[in-house]
Structure formats: C-alpha cells, structure tokens
Design an enzyme around this catalytic site. Structure first.
Site, PDB file in Angstrom:
ATOM      1  CG  ASP A 199      -0.646  -0.109   0.057  1.00 48.67           C
ATOM      2  OD1 ASP A 199      -0.396   0.916  -0.575  1.00 48.67           O
ATOM      3  OD2 ASP A 199      -1.637  -0.829  -0.163  1.00 48.67           O
TER       4      ASP A 199
ATOM      5  CD  GLU B  80      -0.681   4.719   0.975  1.00 46.74           C
ATOM      6  OE1 GLU B  80      -0.683   5.528   0.029  1.00 46.74           O
ATOM      7  OE2 GLU B  80      -1.098   3.556   0.871  1.00 46.74           O
TER       8      GLU B  80
END
Length: 937
Positions: free
Chosen positions: A631, A660
C-alpha cells in the site's frame, strides 16, 4: 498562550440518534477526540481550543466506533480562529451557513473599540493602529494612549464612512517613523467580528501572534521556555515565547549535567534577537538521560529527544542486526528482546487475561545496541505480556511490535508455540507458477466474499468462509472460492488481514466494516475474521487453513501490507518505545503526511527498514504467502523495497511484489522514493499502472472525466503504450524496463467501480452500451502485457451504488452480490474466456521489453481503434500470428488485417475463449461497436 480556536457546526440527518463526535488534528499533527458541547438552530456545536498556532486544522465527524460522516475535512484559520458548517451526508465543508444566515448578527453604523496591545520587548514607540469599518476602503490612524498592566490601550469610535452598516472592524498594527507611516507591521489585516449588541467591543492582541483575543483570561504573556529538544548528540534546540538576545545569553542559560560551548540563532546567519536558538554542548549528550535547561527570566524545562533519534549517527550507534527481536519461544524457556535505545529502564509486564491487572513486572537487562532483554524459564505458551519503558520521566506501556499473537483487539501481546497453530496437511508445496507476467490477480476483502446471505457460505465474514468449497448461490451458480477457482485466476489478493485498529473485536455482534488500512499489530492476523478473537491461536490457525485451502485449489495468495503509516502515532508501539524515530517529520517538527492520513513511516531509517523486511519475511515463511502488495509504496524508499525483494528471493523467488508506486509528498529525496518514476531502480517490483487505468475510463479524481472506452477522443497512443506494459512511457511518468514491473488494471477497491464510473460519465447511454464499454475495458487489460489484476466482482460488473470510498461502508454496499453474479452469467463467461485465452497464449505474457519490442506491432486503424499483431510463432505459441483489435466507437469499424489469410475469431465482444467462433477470410474484418476482436492464424 499561543493557541488556535475552531468552531464546528454539524447538522445530523433527521431522526439520527447516533452519538456523533469529532476527531480533530492540526494539519500534519496528531489527532484527539472532542465532543459536541452545545447546539444552535443549525445543529450541534463544538468549540475546540488547540495549543499552538496553525493555518489549517483537520477534523472528522465520527462516532466512538469510527463510523464517519464524510472524510477528512479542514478548517482554515485566520487570526487564530476558524469556523465551519457541515451537513450530514454532504461532503462539502462550508465557511458560512449553507442554508442561509440563521444567526442574528448585528450590524452597526458606529462601534466603540477598546484595543489592548502587548509587546514583549516593552517598546511601544512609533506603534499605532490603522483601522477601517467593514469592507470599506478608507481608514484612519489611531494612537495608543493609555498604559495598562497588559501593555498599551487604544480606545476609539469607528463610524461608517459611506452610510452603510457594517458587522466587522478591520485593523493593522503598524510602526510609523518620520519617513514612513508604514515602516513595519506586526501581522497583517485582521478583523474584529464579535461586537456586542450595544456596539461595544474590547480585544487583546500580542506581539507576533495573529490571534485576536476577546477574553483577557486566556492570554498568557509570562516569559517561558516553550520547547527544548535534543536534535543532535551535541545540540539542544531551545524555544521561548519572548525574543531574547542570543549573543548575550551564554551566562543566562544552563544545562544540568552538560557544559555549553556556544549559543547561536537557530537559522545560520539569523538575527541574534530570536525565540529559537541552538545550544551546542562540549560533550556528547546521552539520549537515555533527562536534562534540564534553565534560562534566566524564563524558568526551566526538561529536554526531550527531538531530531537526534532521526540522525545518521543515531542509526550507526544503535541499529541492531540480530534476528531475536520480540519473543523467542521454546518449551524450556522464552527469551524477550525489545529495541528501546532512548529508554533509561525497561520492564516485561505479564497478565493473566486480556483485561486483568498486571500480574508481574520484571526488570529487563540493558543489552547491546539499545536493546533490552529478559528470559522466563519453563513453557510460556499463551503467556500474555507487554513492555514498559521509561522515557524521560514517564513510563510508556506498549505491545511488542514484533509480537506474533495478541489478546482480543490486539491490546496485549501473547507468546505462542507456533507449531501448535498449523492446520492438518499444512504444506510448503505451492501451486505451479513460472513468471510474474503469468499472474492474474483477484483482489478481495475477506468479509465481502461471504457476507451476503445468498452466498451460501456458512462462516460469513471469516477466514473459514473463504475456505468453504462447493458453495452455491441463486440459480445454482458457484459462489465464494468455487467461483474464484472457476474464473481461472492465478492469485487471490486480500485487503488487509493483519491486526488493524478500526473494528472492535469485542462487539462482533454489531454491524462493523472496515477495509483495514489502519495498522495496529503488523505480524498478527486480524481477529474479527476469526471465529474466536479472544483465543490468540484461533486467528492464526484459521488464516493458515484459508491459505492451505487456496493452495490445495491451485490458487496463490497475495497479502496487502501497509507499512507506510500507522492508525495513530501517539498510541502505536513504535512511538511509545522509541518516540520520534519511526516516522518522518518536517523541518518545523510536525509529522510528514504524504499518506494523507496523518503520518509517514521512515523506511530509510535502519530499524524501520529492518522491521519491514523482517515482517514480510515472517509472513512469507510462517504463512506460506505467495505475494505482497505494498500500500502507498511510493512512501517507502527504493533501498528498502530492494531489500524486501532480496530477502524474498532467498526464500522463494516466485513470490511476487506489487505496489502503489504513486509520487507522494513525503519528506524524502525524490530520487529515493519507491515510485513509478524510479521503477528502473527496483527490478522485479511491479507498480499499478494508473496510466492504463485512467486512460481507459477517465481520471479517478474527476467523476465525469472519461477515457478511451467511454468516449474520450485522442487516447490511442496512451492505450498503445499501456498495452505494451508502459515500457515506452515518457520517462517523467514511469521508468518501467520490464513487463514484470507493471500491473495492468482498470478497477480496484479504491475509487468508483468501473460500472459506477460509467454510470457517471455516460448516464445518457443505455445499460447495454455501458456493458459493452465495461467488457471492452476488461478485454483491453486482459490482452495487455504485464501482470494482470481484477477487482472482485469486476467479472459481473460490480456496483457499490456509487460509493467511491467504501472503506467503512456497510456490508450492503461492500458485499459481493451473488444475485447480480447469477443475472450477469454471460458477462462472467466472457471474463472466463478472456482469462483462458491469456493463459493459453504466452504472447499476451511476454517476459522482457525486448520481446515486446520485437513481437508486438501496432497497425494503422481508424480513430478510436487500437489494433496490433503478436508474433505467436516467436513466442512458441500454437499459432503463427495473433491479431487484437479494440474498437471504442459506437459504430462498427473496418480494419485491415496484416495478411490475406484465413483467421480464426476467438473473441468478438460478446463471447471470448480459446474456441473458434467463426473464420474470417480476406484482408479486412468488420469489428463490432465497443468490442474487442481477437483473431488467430
């Protein structure tokens, strides 16, 4: 005292009986709960006074169980105050009453003002006020005429110069000389807004502060030390509320237990008269010791550790490389080791249950590199424990950050014999998997799969629910794991399954939902997905059972990890054990907030990097996990990500890493950020390709922005580059050098589902048209190069009813809708066909940029059509050539084929798979509207 006051008005929905409150946080700072304390005609009212001065203060309207009404909102602060209005269900934050003025605000043609002014330096010579009524342009000068025990006072009457009534008084405090009326200013334009109904007002203002005080009692003008921090091993930074001359202060400042070499302004070359200085000491300071600094006329203050814990010298002195942090269990004894280099004492605290008082406090022994250790003889399986460390004069109690099991809600650690947590037939054998590009990842929330009653799954919302097999839904359709297996994907990626903060495990009979991006205990499974969160082993056993079942069904498992931030710095073990070390800070001492949730972890520091690498390795080894999705990976640094990759390669090179790679505004050198722009520095680490995502459907940040499949013109080049795994993107966008660095997708848990986005961008189109657009987008991603990714339910055009951020929305919004699955069977079959096609032909899964450049050729095509050939023979597929055509027009288009041969049509926008639908002869093909055609010869 320096403070900021904000007033928040909140109008709940009618008949709403929930206990709404506030979570308030200065921008970049720590949050705190506040209650609404009053009411007005609009609704509830809270007046919040925060220590310190801020330009912006954030807040969330929420209940104690963290049900939110809207997301993070902000109040702009002027003159030390800010006021806003919020309506339930409305994302806007209003700076005036949204439904019209309801307050009885008086207006005047004349106001009597008493303005009190305090200067710390006591020099009022030349200082005066420039003042004006309301928004009028013309003003006048007012002199201070009266001495008071506060300072100087001016009393004056202000009349409207235009005859218009006014409701505020503007003023500037300025310094005038014989040469200039405006030689200097103390602050800028300020407005007095709280005038009594009788037309009289008295205010107090203080040198260097913008705030206007309406109450003398809250103004503190005593001289004091406001802050003293150890910022290097030989530097203490001292701040005061009143300026002093640092060049003359050496004799006025003392430090107990340390000798001062010099005192200088904090900014190099700065003015000697200042409120902030560096005190340089002759000898190195001890981070475990509490020093007291005294300054003549300003009192004394304890020195707290500041930037010193974030220096390279600190890392070099204290970074510990051993592999025994946490508890090390054996049947004969358990050893404990915690890293707390700034503590002067440490204790191991034991408990008899999750909510009992402490049974025993055992002093720990200081050991190497800032660690503390203890050992307990005998079999300590299921012993409940925490650590206590003395930082300065305070004791902090914390859960062991390395702990692998906890009590309910993760509030205390538990020693466990992990050998007793393995399910039957627990095996290290994994499903076959060759190249990262072969991955087709299915992103799922544990709870969503089974929470709908029509799922036919017994263990609703649980790890064991995922493990149920042969479950059926409406019309006998496969549900749950059987459905996922039937689709043909290779990996199932789970939203957070580590122990997170925002579901209360003691209240699982009440409706609660959260995605889980609120880390609490990184190495412990989340308890709300287990059948018994009170038993520390149950969650471990059941998660392992889920993973073993996935492996038995030849599905690999990816874990979503969130090392980039914690739920709240002040309550997390990291900051309790080593305050200030684990997080990034701005130069002004406030927390860096590139994550947008209040804090960023500092992966570039050795013990943060070690924790991340150790944690990932633990999950991979103990739970047989096959991949990790990072993340907000762009918060981390490239070296940490490469260390993770290296560690996993030592264990099992087939484990995939994706993340990400967004470019985020965190306090880290741009060249070191683990984002797409620096992909070239991170081999075999994949990034979500937002170029493909937004190119296909429009920006996720603008609801009505469209893309290639839903009507935007001129997208052909971007889609071509994205199909080729972005390896030819402009280097300022991304520096992908291999298709294994790219995750190709159009939809994920964040933002609107593709279906909901299409409803926003194309409301006038028919449902059938939007379905074709949806299939076209999925067709493009599944025939593109790189790793592939599908959001759970994308195959049946999942809707969340327009909810673009369902992180805590109820099951009714988030659950997979098996009735919709049954109704959209044809669309599910289409996705199954695309997946089968991708798996059948390696031409869709080339493993190098060189192979893509050699074997993928784009062909001339009409506007809003992208066509290309794949050299299937070179890729050793059972074919010579593959032709792919994506038609984003609402009309059929004729496209030239590369050769006048007989082609087999495998995909036609309605059906997809590896079987021939029909043959196409000649050198052209007529491609249906909003459709993908795949032809093979």
């Amino acid at each position: 005292a320096d403070s900021t006051k904000i007033t928040i008005h909140y109008q709940p929905a009618s008949n709403d009986t929930k206990e709404w409150g506030l979570w308030v946080f200065p921008e970049g700072g720590e949050g705190k709960a506040y209650a609404f304390t009053g009411e007005d005609q609009f609704g509830k009212v809270a007046e919040v006074e925060l220590p310190g001065t801020y330009d912006k203060v954030g807040f969330i309207v929420r209940t104690e169980s963290w049900e939110k009404d809207g997301g993070d909102r902000f109040v702009s602060v002027e003159n030390g105050e800010g006021e806003v209005w919020v309506k339930s269900g409305d994302e806007h934050t209003y700076t005036s009453p949204p439904d019209g003025e309801y307050r009885d605000l008086p207006k005047f043609d004349k106001v009597n003002v008493t303005l009190n002014y305090h200067r710390y330096d006591g020099d009022y010579s030349g200082w005066n006020i420039w003042t004006w009524p309301g928004d009028e342009k013309e003003g006048k000068q007012i002199q201070f005429t009266e001495d008071t025990n506060f300072g100087k006072r001016a009393t004056y009457t202000l009349n409207s110069g235009t005859g218009n009534l006014f409701d505020k008084i503007g003023f500037i405090v300025r310094h005038s000389t014989s040469d200039s009326d405006w030689e200097n200013k103390d602050g800028g334009d300020r407005f007095i807004t709280k005038v009594g109904k009788d037309g009289n007002v008295e205010v107090w203002i203080v040198q260097g502060q913008n705030r206007i005080y309406y109450d003398r009692a809250v103004v503190d003008i005593t001289r004091k030390i406001t802050k003293a921090t150890m910022d290097a091993f030989n530097q203490i930074t001292l701040e005061t509320n009143v300026p002093f001359d640092s060049s003359k202060s050496v004799g006025d400042i003392e430090i107990d237990g340390a000798q001062i070499e010099k005192v200088t302004p904090y900014k190099e070359g700065g003015a000697s008269v200042t409120t902030k200085v560096k005190i340089i000491t002759k000898q190195p300071l001890d981070v475990t010791k509490t020093y007291k600094v005294k300054q003549k006329g300003y009192g004394s203050a304890n020195v707290v550790n500041g930037n010193v814990v974030r220096t390279k010298e600190f890392d070099e002195k204290y970074a510990y490389s051993g592999n025994d942090l946490g508890n090390t269990y054996s049947k004969k004894q358990t050893n404990f080791r915690v890293w707390a280099p700034t503590a002067s004492e440490a204790k191991l605290v034991t408990y008899s249950s999750w909510n009992s008082k402490a049974v025993k406090e055992i002093s720990m022994t200081k050991s190497e590199k800032g660690t503390w250790k203890a050992e307990l003889k005998g079999n300590q399986d299921e012993l409940i424990y925490t650590y206590k460390v003395k930082i300065g004069n305070s004791w902090n109690e914390a859960v062991d950050p390395y702990v692998r099991a906890t009590t309910v809600n993760g509030d205390r650690g538990v020693v466990v014999d992990l050998a007793k947590t393995n399910p039957r037939k627990w095996s290290t054998n994994k499903p076959k998997f060759k190249n990262p590009e072969d991955a087709i990842i299915y992103e799922l929330h544990v709870r969503d799969l089974s929470s709908q009653k029509e799922s036919g799954i017994k263990n609703k919302g649980k790890y064991l629910g995922v493990a149920e097999w042969n479950t059926k839904g409406p019309n006998g359709v496969k549900t749950g794991l059987s459905h996922i297996k039937d689709l043909g994907v290779t990996h199932v990626q789970f939203l957070p399954i580590y122990d997170y903060r925002t579901v209360d495990e003691t209240k699982l009979n009440e409706p609660q939902f959260n995605w889980g991006y609120d880390p609490k205990n990184y190495n412990v499974p989340e308890g709300s997905y287990s059948t018994n969160p009170y038993n520390p082993k149950t969650r471990i056993i059941e998660l392992k059972q889920m993973i073993q079942t996935l492996h038995d069904k030849q599905l690999r498992m990816v874990m979503d990890v969130v090392y980039n931030h914690v739920y709240a710095v002040s309550e997390h073990s990291f900051d309790k054990l080593v305050p200030g070390y684990y997080f990034r800070y701005k130069e002004d001492g406030t927390l860096s907030n590139g994550t947008g949730v209040g804090n960023d972890t500092a992966s570039e520091r050795k013990m943060v990097r070690k924790f991340i690498v150790d944690s990932v390795a633990y999950w991979a080894k103990e739970y047989h996990i096959d991949g990790f999705r990072f993340d907000l990976m762009g918060i981390h640094d490239t070296k940490t990500m490469n260390e993770v990759r290296k560690k996993l390669d030592e264990m099992d090179p087939s484990i995939i890493i994706l993340g990400e790679g967004w470019d985020l505004g965190t306090e880290l050198d741009a060249k070191l950020k683990a984002n797409q722009k620096n992909a070239q520095d991170m081999k075999r680490i994949a990034h979500f390709n937002d170029g493909m995502r937004d190119g296909l459907k429009g920006s996720v940040f603008f609801d009505h922005d469209n893309g290639f499949v839903n009507g935007k013109q001129g997208q052909e080049k971007l889609i071509q580059q994205s199909i080729a795994a972005g390896i030819d993107y402009d280097r300022s966008t991304a520096t992908y050098e291999d298709p294994d660095q790219v995750v190709t997708y159009v939809e994920a848990h964040d933002n609107h589902t593709l279906w909901d986005k299409l409803q926003l961008t194309n409301p006038a189109d028919t449902e059938r048209t939007r379905m074709q657009m949806h299939k076209l987008a999925s067709s493009i991603t599944l025939t593109s190069q790189g790793m592939n990714f599908i959001h759970a339910g994308q195959e049946f055009m999942r809707t969340k009813g327009g909810d673009h951020n369902s992180y805590q929305s109820p099951d009714s919004v988030n659950q997979l809708d098996w009735k919709r699955r049954a109704a959209f069977s044809q669309e599910v079959d289409y996705m199954k066909g695309l997946i089968a096609l991708r798996k059948q032909y390696s031409s869709f899964r080339m493993t190098s940029a060189q192979a893509i450049h050699q074997n993928l050729r784009f062909v001339d095509a009409p506007a809003n059509v992208v066509g290309y050939t794949l050299n299937a023979k070179a890729n050793k597929d059972k074919a010579n050539e593959i032709m792919v055509i994506h038609n984003a027009n609402k009309q059929a288009q004729t496209v030239h084929l590369p050769s006048n041969r007989t082609w087999r049509l495998l995909v036609d926008g309605e059906r997809a798979g590896t079987q021939t639908l029909r043959t196409v002869k000649g050198n052209t093909v007529n491609v249906s509207p909003l459709s993908t055609f795949v032809l093979v010869r």
